[in-house]
Design a protein around this motif. Sequence first.
Motif, mmCIF file in Angstrom:
data_model
loop_
_atom_site.group_PDB
_atom_site.id
_atom_site.type_symbol
_atom_site.label_atom_id
_atom_site.label_comp_id
_atom_site.label_asym_id
_atom_site.label_seq_id
_atom_site.Cartn_x
_atom_site.Cartn_y
_atom_site.Cartn_z
ATOM 1 N N ILE A 4 0.842 -1.205 0.000
ATOM 2 C CA ILE A 4 0.000 0.000 0.000
ATOM 3 C C ILE A 4 0.866 1.239 0.000
ATOM 4 C CG2 ILE A 4 -1.663 1.337 1.371
ATOM 5 C CD1 ILE A 4 -3.000 -1.341 2.059
ATOM 6 N N THR A 5 1.897 1.233 0.825
ATOM 7 C CA THR A 5 2.812 2.375 0.856
ATOM 8 C C THR A 5 3.492 2.544 -0.496
ATOM 9 O OG1 THR A 5 3.219 2.026 3.210
ATOM 10 C CG2 THR A 5 4.784 3.421 2.032
ATOM 11 N N PHE A 58 -6.324 9.390 -9.131
ATOM 12 C CA PHE A 58 -6.412 10.590 -8.302
ATOM 13 C C PHE A 58 -7.186 10.324 -7.003
ATOM 14 C CE2 PHE A 58 -8.997 14.456 -7.398
ATOM 15 C CZ PHE A 58 -7.979 15.308 -7.007
ATOM 16 N N SER A 59 -8.363 9.714 -7.127
ATOM 17 C CA SER A 59 -9.213 9.459 -5.949
ATOM 18 C C SER A 59 -8.786 8.215 -5.191
ATOM 19 C CB SER A 59 -10.672 9.306 -6.382
ATOM 20 O OG SER A 59 -11.116 10.460 -7.028
ATOM 21 N N LEU A 64 -5.692 5.094 -0.290
ATOM 22 C CA LEU A 64 -4.394 4.550 0.120
ATOM 23 C C LEU A 64 -3.706 5.450 1.140
ATOM 24 C CD1 LEU A 64 -3.060 3.321 -3.324
ATOM 25 C CD2 LEU A 64 -4.204 1.991 -1.547
ATOM 26 N N CYS A 65 -3.747 6.753 0.893
ATOM 27 C CA CYS A 65 -3.106 7.680 1.839
ATOM 28 C C CYS A 65 -3.867 7.745 3.158
ATOM 29 C CB CYS A 65 -2.963 9.060 1.201
ATOM 30 S SG CYS A 65 -1.612 9.112 -0.007
ATOM 31 N N GLY A 66 -5.168 7.524 3.111
ATOM 32 C CA GLY A 66 -5.939 7.411 4.348
ATOM 33 C C GLY A 66 -5.482 6.211 5.168
ATOM 34 N N ILE A 67 -5.238 5.106 4.497
ATOM 35 C CA ILE A 67 -4.693 3.921 5.175
ATOM 36 C C ILE A 67 -3.317 4.242 5.747
ATOM 37 C CG2 ILE A 67 -3.848 1.560 4.822
ATOM 38 C CD1 ILE A 67 -6.117 1.295 2.677
ATOM 39 N N LEU A 79 -0.472 14.980 3.492
ATOM 40 C CA LEU A 79 -0.006 15.894 2.442
ATOM 41 C C LEU A 79 -0.727 15.629 1.127
ATOM 42 C CD1 LEU A 79 3.832 16.512 2.674
ATOM 43 C CD2 LEU A 79 2.038 18.201 2.322
ATOM 44 N N TYR A 80 -0.911 14.356 0.792
ATOM 45 C CA TYR A 80 -1.648 14.052 -0.434
ATOM 46 C C TYR A 80 -3.126 14.384 -0.274
ATOM 47 C CZ TYR A 80 -3.502 11.945 -4.605
ATOM 48 O OH TYR A 80 -4.148 11.783 -5.813
ATOM 49 N N ILE A 81 -3.723 13.913 0.815
ATOM 50 C CA ILE A 81 -5.170 14.105 1.001
ATOM 51 C C ILE A 81 -5.529 15.588 0.999
ATOM 52 C CG2 ILE A 81 -7.079 13.800 2.632
ATOM 53 C CD1 ILE A 81 -5.658 11.119 3.454
#
Length: 136
Positions: A4-5, A58-59, A64-67, A79-81
């Motif tokens: 995921i990372t 994009f979405s 993934l960044c939430g995880i 930073l991404y979100i």
Amino acid sequence: MGIITLIAVAVSGLMAGVFFAFSTAVMPGLADLPAEYARGAMRRINVRIQNPLFLLVFSGNVVLCGIEVFTGRIVGGLLYIVGCFVLTMFVNVPMNNRLERTDDAYWPEYLRKWTLWNHVRAVACLGSTVILLLGF
């Protein structure tokens, strides 16, 4: 580094590249055109960018960044979100919608403000990429 990372890093970097290309080539190229042509071209770009593949990348990276945030990589994920997704939804998209509704007189203001915020998105995505790689 987990899968995921790794995917979040790759997608954040990919999005940084998209925004970088807009900031360094697309918007300066449009700035060289008369307002009516530049505005028309940007309106078409705004329609074409809303395709399934772009929207998935994009979405999907928001998920993934939430995880990543919940697994301890808070700074890189946020930073991404915030710097990419939230900024796009609350700044760039409303400007795109206004561009759709207005005449060519709005183009110079749009070009300046949209590009400035696009620079911020590019830096946020690049920052997300680097910080996720570093594990934060």
